[in-house]
Each structure stands twice: as C-alpha cells, then as structure tokens.
Design a protein around this motif. Structure first.
Motif, PDB file in Angstrom:
ATOM      1  N   ASP A 193      60.013 -22.317  69.727  1.00 48.56           N
ATOM      2  CA  ASP A 193      61.200 -22.164  69.772  1.00 48.56           C
ATOM      3  C   ASP A 193      61.840 -23.899  69.924  1.00 48.56           C
ATOM      4  O   ASP A 193      62.313 -24.332  69.547  1.00 48.56           O
ATOM      5  N   PHE A 194      60.681 -24.811  71.047  1.00 47.65           N
ATOM      6  CA  PHE A 194      61.277 -26.019  71.515  1.00 47.65           C
ATOM      7  C   PHE A 194      61.002 -26.397  69.865  1.00 47.65           C
ATOM      8  O   PHE A 194      61.493 -27.743  70.199  1.00 47.65           O
ATOM      9  N   LEU A 195      59.554 -26.598  69.249  1.00 47.96           N
ATOM     10  CA  LEU A 195      58.961 -27.054  68.229  1.00 47.96           C
ATOM     11  C   LEU A 195      60.407 -27.237  67.697  1.00 47.96           C
ATOM     12  O   LEU A 195      61.043 -27.860  66.502  1.00 47.96           O
ATOM     13  N   CYS A 196      60.615 -25.648  66.949  1.00 45.57           N
ATOM     14  CA  CYS A 196      62.288 -25.445  65.875  1.00 45.57           C
ATOM     15  C   CYS A 196      63.381 -26.664  66.168  1.00 45.57           C
ATOM     16  O   CYS A 196      63.766 -27.355  65.664  1.00 45.57           O
ATOM     17  N   LYS A 197      63.203 -26.716  67.430  1.00 43.07           N
ATOM     18  CA  LYS A 197      64.912 -27.120  68.252  1.00 43.07           C
ATOM     19  C   LYS A 197      64.442 -28.457  67.786  1.00 43.07           C
ATOM     20  O   LYS A 197      65.622 -29.310  68.004  1.00 43.07           O
ATOM     21  N   HIS A 198      63.282 -28.903  67.858  1.00 44.67           N
ATOM     22  CA  HIS A 198      63.112 -30.824  67.426  1.00 44.67           C
ATOM     23  C   HIS A 198      62.492 -30.608  65.982  1.00 44.67           C
ATOM     24  O   HIS A 198      62.098 -31.997  65.948  1.00 44.67           O
ATOM     25  N   ASP A 199      63.054 -30.180  65.188  1.00 45.33           N
ATOM     26  CA  ASP A 199      62.610 -30.417  63.981  1.00 45.33           C
ATOM     27  C   ASP A 199      60.738 -30.323  63.167  1.00 45.33           C
ATOM     28  O   ASP A 199      60.113 -31.020  62.596  1.00 45.33           O
ATOM     29  N   GLN A 200      60.712 -29.756  63.966  1.00 41.94           N
ATOM     30  CA  GLN A 200      58.472 -30.208  63.782  1.00 41.94           C
ATOM     31  C   GLN A 200      58.270 -28.452  63.294  1.00 41.94           C
ATOM     32  O   GLN A 200      57.402 -27.926  63.880  1.00 41.94           O
ATOM     33  N   TRP A 201      58.810 -28.013  62.283  1.00 41.07           N
ATOM     34  CA  TRP A 201      58.864 -26.945  61.678  1.00 41.07           C
ATOM     35  C   TRP A 201      57.449 -26.876  61.250  1.00 41.07           C
ATOM     36  O   TRP A 201      56.903 -25.180  61.875  1.00 41.07           O
ATOM     37  N   LYS A 202      56.469 -27.020  60.994  1.00 44.28           N
ATOM     38  CA  LYS A 202      55.918 -27.385  60.743  1.00 44.28           C
ATOM     39  C   LYS A 202      54.107 -27.041  61.842  1.00 44.28           C
ATOM     40  O   LYS A 202      53.703 -26.542  61.231  1.00 44.28           O
ATOM     41  N   SER A 203      55.009 -27.950  62.727  1.00 41.10           N
ATOM     42  CA  SER A 203      53.846 -28.044  63.830  1.00 41.10           C
ATOM     43  C   SER A 203      53.652 -26.048  64.878  1.00 41.10           C
ATOM     44  O   SER A 203      52.976 -25.764  65.185  1.00 41.10           O
ATOM     45  N   ILE A 205      55.430 -23.662  62.983  1.00 38.08           N
ATOM     46  CA  ILE A 205      53.937 -22.222  61.702  1.00 38.08           C
ATOM     47  C   ILE A 205      53.106 -22.527  62.571  1.00 38.08           C
ATOM     48  O   ILE A 205      52.375 -21.353  62.140  1.00 38.08           O
ATOM     49  N   LYS A 206      51.908 -23.832  62.738  1.00 40.31           N
ATOM     50  CA  LYS A 206      50.263 -23.518  63.141  1.00 40.31           C
ATOM     51  C   LYS A 206      50.235 -22.747  64.544  1.00 40.31           C
ATOM     52  O   LYS A 206      49.421 -22.199  64.824  1.00 40.31           O
ATOM     53  N   ILE A 207      51.072 -23.189  65.546  1.00 36.93           N
ATOM     54  CA  ILE A 207      51.945 -22.002  66.789  1.00 36.93           C
ATOM     55  C   ILE A 207      51.781 -20.828  66.302  1.00 36.93           C
ATOM     56  O   ILE A 207      51.043 -20.176  67.153  1.00 36.93           O
ATOM     57  N   PHE A 208      52.763 -20.774  65.518  1.00 36.58           N
ATOM     58  CA  PHE A 208      52.544 -19.183  65.076  1.00 36.58           C
ATOM     59  C   PHE A 208      51.688 -18.840  64.729  1.00 36.58           C
ATOM     60  O   PHE A 208      50.975 -17.347  64.878  1.00 36.58           O
ATOM     61  N   SER A 209      51.057 -18.895  63.480  1.00 33.56           N
ATOM     62  CA  SER A 209      49.608 -18.516  63.218  1.00 33.56           C
ATOM     63  C   SER A 209      48.284 -18.544  63.982  1.00 33.56           C
ATOM     64  O   SER A 209      48.343 -17.120  64.064  1.00 33.56           O
ATOM     65  N   GLU A 210      48.390 -18.732  64.921  1.00 34.63           N
ATOM     66  CA  GLU A 210      47.579 -18.585  66.527  1.00 34.63           C
ATOM     67  C   GLU A 210      48.506 -18.081  66.995  1.00 34.63           C
ATOM     68  O   GLU A 210      47.428 -16.815  67.470  1.00 34.63           O
ATOM     69  N   MET A 211      49.256 -17.629  67.143  1.00 39.61           N
ATOM     70  CA  MET A 211      49.712 -16.344  67.645  1.00 39.61           C
ATOM     71  C   MET A 211      49.439 -14.712  67.928  1.00 39.61           C
ATOM     72  O   MET A 211      49.154 -14.113  67.888  1.00 39.61           O
ATOM     73  N   ILE A 212      49.491 -15.063  65.621  1.00 41.64           N
ATOM     74  CA  ILE A 212      49.288 -14.013  64.858  1.00 41.64           C
ATOM     75  C   ILE A 212      47.783 -13.441  64.962  1.00 41.64           C
ATOM     76  O   ILE A 212      47.077 -12.774  65.500  1.00 41.64           O
ATOM     77  N   ASN A 213      47.009 -14.752  65.243  1.00 42.51           N
ATOM     78  CA  ASN A 213      45.510 -14.912  65.510  1.00 42.51           C
ATOM     79  C   ASN A 213      45.482 -14.532  66.306  1.00 42.51           C
ATOM     80  O   ASN A 213      43.997 -14.143  66.760  1.00 42.51           O
ATOM     81  N   ASN A 214      45.608 -14.275  67.387  1.00 41.72           N
ATOM     82  CA  ASN A 214      45.386 -14.216  69.063  1.00 41.72           C
ATOM     83  C   ASN A 214      46.095 -12.060  69.289  1.00 41.72           C
ATOM     84  O   ASN A 214      46.015 -11.750  70.030  1.00 41.72           O
ATOM     85  N   VAL A 220      61.882 -10.542  67.593  1.00 39.17           N
ATOM     86  CA  VAL A 220      63.111 -10.656  66.976  1.00 39.17           C
ATOM     87  C   VAL A 220      63.410 -12.308  66.761  1.00 39.17           C
ATOM     88  O   VAL A 220      63.232 -13.209  66.249  1.00 39.17           O
ATOM     89  N   ILE A 221      62.644 -12.770  68.355  1.00 35.95           N
ATOM     90  CA  ILE A 221      62.989 -14.138  68.552  1.00 35.95           C
ATOM     91  C   ILE A 221      62.647 -15.324  68.172  1.00 35.95           C
ATOM     92  O   ILE A 221      62.993 -16.752  68.029  1.00 35.95           O
ATOM     93  N   THR A 222      61.129 -14.586  67.844  1.00 37.88           N
ATOM     94  CA  THR A 222      60.460 -15.430  67.773  1.00 37.88           C
ATOM     95  C   THR A 222      60.512 -15.930  65.583  1.00 37.88           C
ATOM     96  O   THR A 222      60.310 -16.956  65.641  1.00 37.88           O
ATOM     97  N   PHE A 223      60.591 -15.151  65.568  1.00 34.35           N
ATOM     98  CA  PHE A 223      60.802 -15.086  64.040  1.00 34.35           C
ATOM     99  C   PHE A 223      62.334 -15.599  63.785  1.00 34.35           C
ATOM    100  O   PHE A 223      62.140 -16.732  62.571  1.00 34.35           O
ATOM    101  N   THR A 224      62.967 -15.371  64.274  1.00 32.63           N
ATOM    102  CA  THR A 224      64.650 -16.380  64.174  1.00 32.63           C
ATOM    103  C   THR A 224      63.706 -17.437  64.252  1.00 32.63           C
ATOM    104  O   THR A 224      64.704 -18.649  63.329  1.00 32.63           O
ATOM    105  N   SER A 225      63.971 -17.944  65.529  1.00 33.88           N
ATOM    106  CA  SER A 225      63.586 -18.847  66.130  1.00 33.88           C
ATOM    107  C   SER A 225      63.518 -20.040  64.497  1.00 33.88           C
ATOM    108  O   SER A 225      63.731 -21.375  64.256  1.00 33.88           O
TER     109      SER A 225
END
Length: 393
Positions: A193-203, A205-214, A220-225
């Motif tokens: 959410d922090f990265l999204c609010k600071h327009d760092q969507w590429k970073s 997505i990396k955290i999102f991928s790490e989350m899935i891998n873990n 819903v909040i994760t996806f929506t952010s």
C-alpha cells in the motif's frame, strides 16, 4: 439445563458472560454477572477478565477499573491477562502514562508481562508517534526471551510507513524475518500500500510476488491497493490481470476495486469497456456508490453523452445514492461546454434544492463558463440571480 434441575456453575456463567462481551452486549453480560452473585456463585479471575475486556472494548474504562477494584476488594487476584487487558484499553484511548503505570504496577505485584502486554504497549506507543519507545520495548522483550509476533512487528512497520520511513520499515521487516517471525497479510499489505501510494507500482508488484511465493494469501485490500496504483499509472491492462488473479484466488472484487478499474479505463479512453464493466459489476450484485456513479457520469460527459450522464444521475437518486458537489461540478462543466443554459440552470437548481453550496471548483466553472460563452452578454447576471449562486457569492 435449568429445566433438568442442573444449576449453572462459575464455568457456565463465565462462558456466557464471555460470549456476550465478545459480541459487545455488555448489558446482558453484566446482568449475568449480577445474577451469579445473587445465586451464590463466586466470580473468579476469568469472569472478571471477560467483563473487564468487554468494558474496555466498548470504551467504558471507568467500569473496567471499578471491576478491578471490586476483584481486589473480594480477594480475587488479578493476573497478567487482567493487566494486559486494562493496558490495551487505556492505550486505545491514547493514555500512555496510565498504561505504563499499570505496567509497573503489575511488575510490583510479581506478575510477569507477556507478549500480549508488550504488544499492547508497543501498539499504543506507535499510535502516539513514539517510535523510539516502541523499539526499546521490542528490545526489552527479546532480552527477556519474549518473542515478538507478527502483530508486534506490524505495529512498528505501519507506524514507520505512516511517517514516510520506508527504509526504517524495511529494516524492521528484515529484523522480523531474521528473528524467525513470518510476515503475514497485514505486513505485506502495509508495504504494498505504501509503495502504491508513492507510485512505485513496479516495486509493489515485486513485494506482491514475494508475498505469493511465501504462501501468504492476499486479501481484498492488498489486491485493490495494487489495482488502484496500476490504473492511476496507465497500466489498466495489468490491473485487469490482477483482477483475474483475484477472482481465481476466491477474493471477490468490491466497489473500491471496481471504482479503480472504471476510472483507469476512462482515463485511458476505453469508455465502452468501462460501461460494460459497470453493468457486469451490477449483475454481480455489487451496489454502485457515489464514487462509482461520479466516475461513470464523468466518463459520459467526457464522451459528450450528457443525456446518458443525466440518466445515470436520475438512476443513482432513485437508488438512494445522493449526488454531491463533485457529481454536480462534472455535469455543470459539461453543460457549460455544450453552452446549454437550461442544463446549467437545472444543475444549479438541483444543488440549491439539496442545499449543496458551490465550492471553489464550481465557482471556477461558473466564471470560466460565463467568460467563454458566446453571444450572451446578460448570462452573468442571469447566473447570479439563481438562489444557490447568490448564497455562495
């Protein structure tokens, strides 16, 4: 139970009291407490703890402390749960002085603070912006062989991020992992959410991928952010892929998710697709809110379909969704651009009837609209004569 002649004991009463407290029905819980005393059943520490927790959660700290005094007077010794609950209650209202007073009091009574006790204090310190003390408390926990849990770390990570301290948050995140504590959905969502609010969507997505891998399941909040950030950065196509993934993982998009996608499609010029998505959303049983309708009305106006925009205005009002100054500003601007004086008057009349005053944006629309209007020198005076305009000048 009573019909069979079996009298309730302290365990029975405690279970019922705890149940009522958990659903916030403190009145019925306390009536049972009074009933057990009348019937000669002596409340134990667990009974008092349930009631104290119930009183704290409804914000009645006076009642909670009266129960503490009562249990002490009756010789029922408070335990670590009693004090942790009270500490949590006073932290919730920001009274950290009282929280630390209780913390010291329990130690004097020979009670050893546990992970819950420390976590309540840490959460309270974070909410008051005292990150230094929060970090000291974590160090103290570790020194005493108490292992902070995910919630403990999440409090500090969230607080760091709220202060814009990305590097500080990542340090705590790394410390959390190094100490063998697995990040949970709240941890990852806070970072994303922090990265999204600071327009760092590429970073993000990396955290999102790490989350899935873990093996951590996004909510819903994760996806929506993530979806909102992608749409705002012209990546609606990628956002739609995230929506598909969301549905595959049995997370249902909500009205906030749809508003992000709709806005993204309209910004990128895919208005027909946005209308189809809106219809699909309604068919799925999701009720459009004010924000959704305003986005859609804006889309119609941008595509010079002002009649359809007005149809949506009528539709939203029939469904009990009241337009606000933003909705009306969109329509007012569209009618001025179309140089439709009846439309301008209609919107201003509706605003007046609803008691919605003109804000700065509306006033700017009026000024610019009048200035750019061709062949009507008396328009300004006419506009000024409308009630809602007169009251806003």
């Amino acid at each position: 139970m009573l019909a069979k002649g079996v009298a309730p004991n302290v365990f029975t009463y405690c279970t019922l009291i705890d149940g009522f407290c958990k659903v916030g029905d403190i009145v019925r819980a306390y009536k049972l407490f009074e009933e057990m005393i009348v019937k000669g059943v002596t409340p134990d520490v667990f009974t008092y703890n349930s009631l104290i927790d119930g009183f704290c959660k409804v914000g009645d700290l006076v009642g909670a402390f009266k129960l503490l005094d009562e249990m002490l007077a009756k010789g029922v010794a408070p335990n670590v749960i009693t004090y942790s609950t009270l500490i949590s209650g006073v932290c919730r209202v920001g009274n950290m002085d009282k929280a630390f007073e209780l913390f010291n009091e329990m130690i004097k009574l020979g009670l050893t603070p546990n992970v819950l006790t420390y976590t309540c204090l840490i959460d309270g310190c974070c909410k008051q912006g005292n990150l230094g003390m929060a970090c000291k408390l974590i160090e103290e926990m570790i020194e005493k062989d108490l292992k902070p849990n995910a919630f403990t770390y999440n409090c500090i990570i969230h607080s760091r991020l709220a202060d814009g301290q990305w590097n500080g948050a990542i340090r705590i995140f790394s410390e959390m992992i190094n100490n063998g504590v697995k990040p949970d959905v709240v941890t990852f969502t806070s970072l994303i959410d922090f990265l999204c609010k600071h327009d760092q969507w590429k970073s993000a997505i990396k955290i999102f991928s790490e989350m899935i891998n873990n093996g951590v399941k996004p909510n819903v909040i994760t996806f929506t952010s993530l979806i909102d950030s992608l749409c705002k950065n012209g990546q609606t196509c990628e956002a739609k892929k995230i929506v598909i993934l969301m549905k595959e993982r049995a997370e249902k998009p909500d009205v906030v998710t749809y508003s992000s996608i709709l806005n993204g499609l309209i910004l990128e010029g895919h208005f027909s697709e946005a209308v189809e998505l809106f219809q699909s959303m309604v068919q799925e049983g999701i009720k459009p809110d004010l924000h959704i309708y305003s986005i859609l009305i804006n889309g119609y106006c941008k595509n010079e379909q002002i009649d359809e925009a007005m149809n949506r205005l009528e539709e939203m009002q029939k469904k009990g969704v009241s337009p606000n100054v933003v909705t009306y500003s969109i329509l007012l601007d569209a009618f001025f651009k179309k140089q439709d004086i009846d439309g301008v008057k209609d919107i201003l009349s509706r605003m007046g009837n609803q008691g919605i005053p003109l804000n700065t944006a509306c006033q700017d629309i009026l000024i610019n609209g009048v200035a750019n209007w061709k062949g009507n020198e008396n328009l300004a005076e006419f506009i000024k004569s409308i009630d809602v305009v007169k009251s806003s000048l």
